[in-house]
Design a protein around this motif. Structure first.
Motif, PDB file in Angstrom:
ATOM      1  N   VAL A   4       0.848  -1.195   0.000  1.00 54.68           N
ATOM      2  CA  VAL A   4       0.000   0.000   0.000  1.00 54.68           C
ATOM      3  C   VAL A   4       0.878   1.238   0.000  1.00 54.68           C
ATOM      4  O   VAL A   4       1.817   1.334   0.795  1.00 54.68           O
ATOM      5  N   ILE A   5       0.570   2.165  -0.868  1.00 55.23           N
ATOM      6  CA  ILE A   5       1.122   3.519  -0.758  1.00 55.23           C
ATOM      7  C   ILE A   5      -0.040   4.462  -0.483  1.00 55.23           C
ATOM      8  O   ILE A   5      -1.069   4.405  -1.151  1.00 55.23           O
ATOM      9  N   VAL A   6       0.153   5.304   0.513  1.00 50.74           N
ATOM     10  CA  VAL A   6      -0.838   6.320   0.877  1.00 50.74           C
ATOM     11  C   VAL A   6      -0.231   7.676   0.549  1.00 50.74           C
ATOM     12  O   VAL A   6       0.868   8.002   1.011  1.00 50.74           O
ATOM     13  N   VAL A   7      -0.934   8.466  -0.236  1.00 52.66           N
ATOM     14  CA  VAL A   7      -0.463   9.807  -0.588  1.00 52.66           C
ATOM     15  C   VAL A   7      -1.276  10.813   0.212  1.00 52.66           C
ATOM     16  O   VAL A   7      -2.488  10.947   0.019  1.00 52.66           O
ATOM     17  N   GLY A   8      -0.607  11.506   1.114  1.00 52.35           N
ATOM     18  CA  GLY A   8      -1.282  12.482   1.970  1.00 52.35           C
ATOM     19  C   GLY A   8      -1.157  12.080   3.426  1.00 52.35           C
ATOM     20  O   GLY A   8      -1.546  10.969   3.798  1.00 52.35           O
ATOM     21  N   GLY A   9      -0.646  12.995   4.256  1.00 45.81           N
ATOM     22  CA  GLY A   9      -0.393  12.669   5.657  1.00 45.81           C
ATOM     23  C   GLY A   9      -1.295  13.362   6.638  1.00 45.81           C
ATOM     24  O   GLY A   9      -0.894  13.628   7.780  1.00 45.81           O
ATOM     25  N   GLY A  10      -2.537  13.653   6.223  1.00 44.85           N
ATOM     26  CA  GLY A  10      -3.523  14.179   7.160  1.00 44.85           C
ATOM     27  C   GLY A  10      -4.230  13.053   7.891  1.00 44.85           C
ATOM     28  O   GLY A  10      -3.775  11.902   7.877  1.00 44.85           O
ATOM     29  N   PRO A  11      -5.360  13.347   8.526  1.00 46.23           N
ATOM     30  CA  PRO A  11      -6.063  12.310   9.292  1.00 46.23           C
ATOM     31  C   PRO A  11      -6.439  11.089   8.460  1.00 46.23           C
ATOM     32  O   PRO A  11      -6.304   9.949   8.930  1.00 46.23           O
ATOM     33  N   ALA A  12      -6.906  11.293   7.220  1.00 49.51           N
ATOM     34  CA  ALA A  12      -7.298  10.157   6.380  1.00 49.51           C
ATOM     35  C   ALA A  12      -6.088   9.305   6.029  1.00 49.51           C
ATOM     36  O   ALA A  12      -6.111   8.076   6.142  1.00 49.51           O
ATOM     37  N   GLY A  86      -0.379  -3.088 -10.086  1.00 48.74           N
ATOM     38  CA  GLY A  86      -0.805  -1.946  -9.286  1.00 48.74           C
ATOM     39  C   GLY A  86      -0.475  -0.636  -9.951  1.00 48.74           C
ATOM     40  O   GLY A  86      -0.986  -0.312 -11.017  1.00 48.74           O
ATOM     41  N   PHE A  87       0.441   0.118  -9.336  1.00 48.88           N
ATOM     42  CA  PHE A  87       0.744   1.474  -9.781  1.00 48.88           C
ATOM     43  C   PHE A  87       2.234   1.760  -9.620  1.00 48.88           C
ATOM     44  O   PHE A  87       2.901   1.198  -8.737  1.00 48.88           O
ATOM     45  N   VAL A  88       2.740   2.644 -10.464  1.00 48.86           N
ATOM     46  CA  VAL A  88       4.081   3.191 -10.325  1.00 48.86           C
ATOM     47  C   VAL A  88       3.942   4.682 -10.078  1.00 48.86           C
ATOM     48  O   VAL A  88       3.266   5.390 -10.830  1.00 48.86           O
ATOM     49  N   LEU A  89       4.598   5.172  -9.014  1.00 48.27           N
ATOM     50  CA  LEU A  89       4.547   6.580  -8.655  1.00 48.27           C
ATOM     51  C   LEU A  89       5.921   7.196  -8.841  1.00 48.27           C
ATOM     52  O   LEU A  89       6.944   6.578  -8.504  1.00 48.27           O
ATOM     53  N   GLU A  90       5.935   8.399  -9.380  1.00 48.86           N
ATOM     54  CA  GLU A  90       7.171   9.170  -9.498  1.00 48.86           C
ATOM     55  C   GLU A  90       7.181  10.248  -8.436  1.00 48.86           C
ATOM     56  O   GLU A  90       6.186  10.969  -8.255  1.00 48.86           O
ATOM     57  N   LEU A  91       8.307  10.373  -7.729  1.00 52.98           N
ATOM     58  CA  LEU A  91       8.425  11.339  -6.655  1.00 52.98           C
ATOM     59  C   LEU A  91       9.226  12.552  -7.107  1.00 52.98           C
ATOM     60  O   LEU A  91       9.900  12.532  -8.138  1.00 52.98           O
ATOM     61  N   ALA A  92       9.164  13.615  -6.306  1.00 51.25           N
ATOM     62  CA  ALA A  92       9.788  14.885  -6.691  1.00 51.25           C
ATOM     63  C   ALA A  92      11.281  14.748  -6.917  1.00 51.25           C
ATOM     64  O   ALA A  92      11.862  15.470  -7.726  1.00 51.25           O
ATOM     65  N   GLY A  93      11.922  13.849  -6.218  1.00 48.70           N
ATOM     66  CA  GLY A  93      13.360  13.659  -6.378  1.00 48.70           C
ATOM     67  C   GLY A  93      13.735  12.790  -7.556  1.00 48.70           C
ATOM     68  O   GLY A  93      14.927  12.535  -7.790  1.00 48.70           O
ATOM     69  N   GLY A  94      12.727  12.312  -8.295  1.00 49.82           N
ATOM     70  CA  GLY A  94      12.996  11.463  -9.444  1.00 49.82           C
ATOM     71  C   GLY A  94      12.869   9.976  -9.174  1.00 49.82           C
ATOM     72  O   GLY A  94      12.903   9.168 -10.107  1.00 49.82           O
ATOM     73  N   GLU A  95      12.718   9.592  -7.903  1.00 49.96           N
ATOM     74  CA  GLU A  95      12.574   8.174  -7.575  1.00 49.96           C
ATOM     75  C   GLU A  95      11.245   7.634  -8.082  1.00 49.96           C
ATOM     76  O   GLU A  95      10.264   8.366  -8.206  1.00 49.96           O
ATOM     77  N   GLU A  96      11.232   6.343  -8.355  1.00 51.21           N
ATOM     78  CA  GLU A  96       9.990   5.648  -8.681  1.00 51.21           C
ATOM     79  C   GLU A  96       9.733   4.570  -7.641  1.00 51.21           C
ATOM     80  O   GLU A  96      10.655   3.878  -7.212  1.00 51.21           O
ATOM     81  N   VAL A  97       8.486   4.446  -7.231  1.00 53.67           N
ATOM     82  CA  VAL A  97       8.096   3.421  -6.267  1.00 53.67           C
ATOM     83  C   VAL A  97       6.868   2.709  -6.806  1.00 53.67           C
ATOM     84  O   VAL A  97       6.046   3.292  -7.524  1.00 53.67           O
ATOM     85  N   ARG A  98       6.744   1.441  -6.454  1.00 53.74           N
ATOM     86  CA  ARG A  98       5.651   0.621  -6.954  1.00 53.74           C
ATOM     87  C   ARG A  98       4.783   0.157  -5.796  1.00 53.74           C
ATOM     88  O   ARG A  98       5.268  -0.052  -4.672  1.00 53.74           O
ATOM     89  N   THR A  99       3.501  -0.008  -6.068  1.00 53.66           N
ATOM     90  CA  THR A  99       2.572  -0.470  -5.040  1.00 53.66           C
ATOM     91  C   THR A  99       1.453  -1.280  -5.662  1.00 53.66           C
ATOM     92  O   THR A  99       1.081  -1.060  -6.825  1.00 53.66           O
ATOM     93  N   ARG A 100       0.905  -2.195  -4.880  1.00 51.84           N
ATOM     94  CA  ARG A 100      -0.235  -2.972  -5.353  1.00 51.84           C
ATOM     95  C   ARG A 100      -1.542  -2.198  -5.210  1.00 51.84           C
ATOM     96  O   ARG A 100      -2.420  -2.289  -6.063  1.00 51.84           O
ATOM     97  N   LYS A 101      -1.673  -1.448  -4.124  1.00 49.73           N
ATOM     98  CA  LYS A 101      -2.873  -0.639  -3.890  1.00 49.73           C
ATOM     99  C   LYS A 101      -2.446   0.781  -3.560  1.00 49.73           C
ATOM    100  O   LYS A 101      -1.412   1.002  -2.927  1.00 49.73           O
ATOM    101  N   LEU A 102      -3.272   1.726  -3.974  1.00 51.27           N
ATOM    102  CA  LEU A 102      -2.944   3.140  -3.794  1.00 51.27           C
ATOM    103  C   LEU A 102      -4.123   3.858  -3.146  1.00 51.27           C
ATOM    104  O   LEU A 102      -5.268   3.707  -3.587  1.00 51.27           O
ATOM    105  N   VAL A 103      -3.822   4.623  -2.106  1.00 54.83           N
ATOM    106  CA  VAL A 103      -4.831   5.441  -1.422  1.00 54.83           C
ATOM    107  C   VAL A 103      -4.477   6.911  -1.606  1.00 54.83           C
ATOM    108  O   VAL A 103      -3.385   7.348  -1.222  1.00 54.83           O
ATOM    109  N   LEU A 104      -5.372   7.668  -2.181  1.00 55.86           N
ATOM    110  CA  LEU A 104      -5.194   9.109  -2.311  1.00 55.86           C
ATOM    111  C   LEU A 104      -5.935   9.803  -1.171  1.00 55.86           C
ATOM    112  O   LEU A 104      -7.153   9.707  -1.064  1.00 55.86           O
ATOM    113  N   ALA A 105      -5.172  10.478  -0.331  1.00 59.73           N
ATOM    114  CA  ALA A 105      -5.739  11.254   0.770  1.00 59.73           C
ATOM    115  C   ALA A 105      -5.150  12.654   0.703  1.00 59.73           C
ATOM    116  O   ALA A 105      -4.676  13.205   1.694  1.00 59.73           O
ATOM    117  N   THR A 106      -5.175  13.204  -0.506  1.00 65.68           N
ATOM    118  CA  THR A 106      -4.477  14.449  -0.800  1.00 65.68           C
ATOM    119  C   THR A 106      -5.276  15.701  -0.445  1.00 65.68           C
ATOM    120  O   THR A 106      -4.724  16.792  -0.403  1.00 65.68           O
TER     121      THR A 106
END
Length: 305
Positions: A4-12, A86-106
């Motif tokens: 799991v990758i979760v994008v967003g570090g608020g309560p959700a 799943g999904f491939v995410l690109e980060l601001a530093g250029g890194e790529e990370v992979r995940t089976r499930k993705l949660v957007l809490a942006t």
């Protein structure tokens, strides 16, 4: 490969990461560090945490992730594509990370640049939500700023619950026709003069009008327009509702398989608005984590959909 990758570090996002971590999933939480409630001095309506500063709530939330297999990266997701399983995410530093499930809490971003001074006082004298801030403004002299029907109608609720001295400031626009009668019946005056700026401080806000007049108020309510903080849901092809929020079902699933959305970035189609409360965001995050975990379990066990 993360489970799991979760994008967003608020309560959700924090609660989605917590629930997933407790189920022994490998989790990455990516937080860009721009929480929507940062301007507020306190959060409310969260059992055992009523009145806690937003930053302190986030600190506790992160601290409680430590026992679990949850990594927290302070960066921004700049791109995302579907890539089985799943999904491939690109980060601001250029890194790529992979995940089976993705949660957007942006989350959403409040548009508070429509009147000079509004952004400086937003959350500190100008408030968007009477559920979140009404108790603290009870008995105060209040203004409600806006000309859209939903903005103006907020005055009726605020006057009913929290203050007898309420004025609507429409910033040079006519009061909406459907609101004129109810406002008059409730004895709520309307000032249609343009607003030049807002100034002052929490507890003492000055509404400076275009003709030089000044309206002294102790607090102002303004239901600010919002927009999605992140374009990721749209880029991934998730269905959006007419107001721009991500459409989810009762399981927090979007229209894209494996993609979940939680918090005020999304809502059920049956609801007129996204709930912007800390406690409901946390509940959404837990709900998303529970049901994505069940998807992962069924996939790994070969049980089908």
């Amino acid at each position: 490969m993360y489970d799991v990758i979760v994008v967003g570090g608020g309560p959700a996002g924090l609660n989605a990461a917590l629930v997933s971590g407790r189920q022994r999933r490998r989790v990455l939480l990516v937080d860009g560090g721009e929480p929507r409630n940062a301007p507020a001095s306190e959060t409310h309506m969260f059992l055992t945490r009523d009145g806690t500063p937003p930053g302190e709530l986030r600190r506790i939330g992160r601290e409680q992730l430590r026992p679990y297999d949850v990594e927290v990266w302070e960066t921004v997701v700049t791109g995302a594509v579907r890539a089985e399983p799943g999904f491939v995410l690109e980060l601001a530093g250029g890194e790529e990370v992979r995940t089976r499930k993705l949660v957007l809490a942006t989350g959403q971003r409040d548009v508070v640049d429509t009147v000079p001074g509004l952004s400086d006082l937003f959350g500190r004298g100008v408030y968007h939500c009477p559920f979140c801030h009404g108790w603290e403004t009870r008995g105060m002299t209040l203004a409600v700023l806006g000309h859209e029907p939903a903005q103006v109608m907020q005055a009726l609720y605020v006057a009913d619950r929290f203050g007898e001295d309420v004025v609507v400031c429409t910033d040079g626009r006519p009061v909406p026709e459907q609101a004129a009668g109810p406002l008059e019946k409730a004895g709520i005056p309307v000032d249609e003069r343009p607003v030049a700026r807002l100034e002052g401080r929490e507890g003492a806000v000055r509404v400076v009008l275009g003709d030089g007049g000044v309206l002294e108020r102790q607090a102002v309510y303004h239901r600010a327009p919002t927009r999605q903080r992140s374009p990721l849901a749209e880029r991934l092809g998730a269905e959006l509702l007419p107001d721009g929020l991500v459409r989810v079902d009762e399981f927090q699933r979007t229209s894209v398989p494996g993609l979940f959305a939680a918090g005020d970035t999304a809502r059920l189609a049956a609801l007129p608005d996204a709930l912007t409360f800390v406690v409901t965001g946390a509940a959404d995050g837990a709900r998303a984590a529970v049901w994505l975990d069940q998807e992962l379990f069924r996939e790994d066990a070969g049980l089908g959909g």
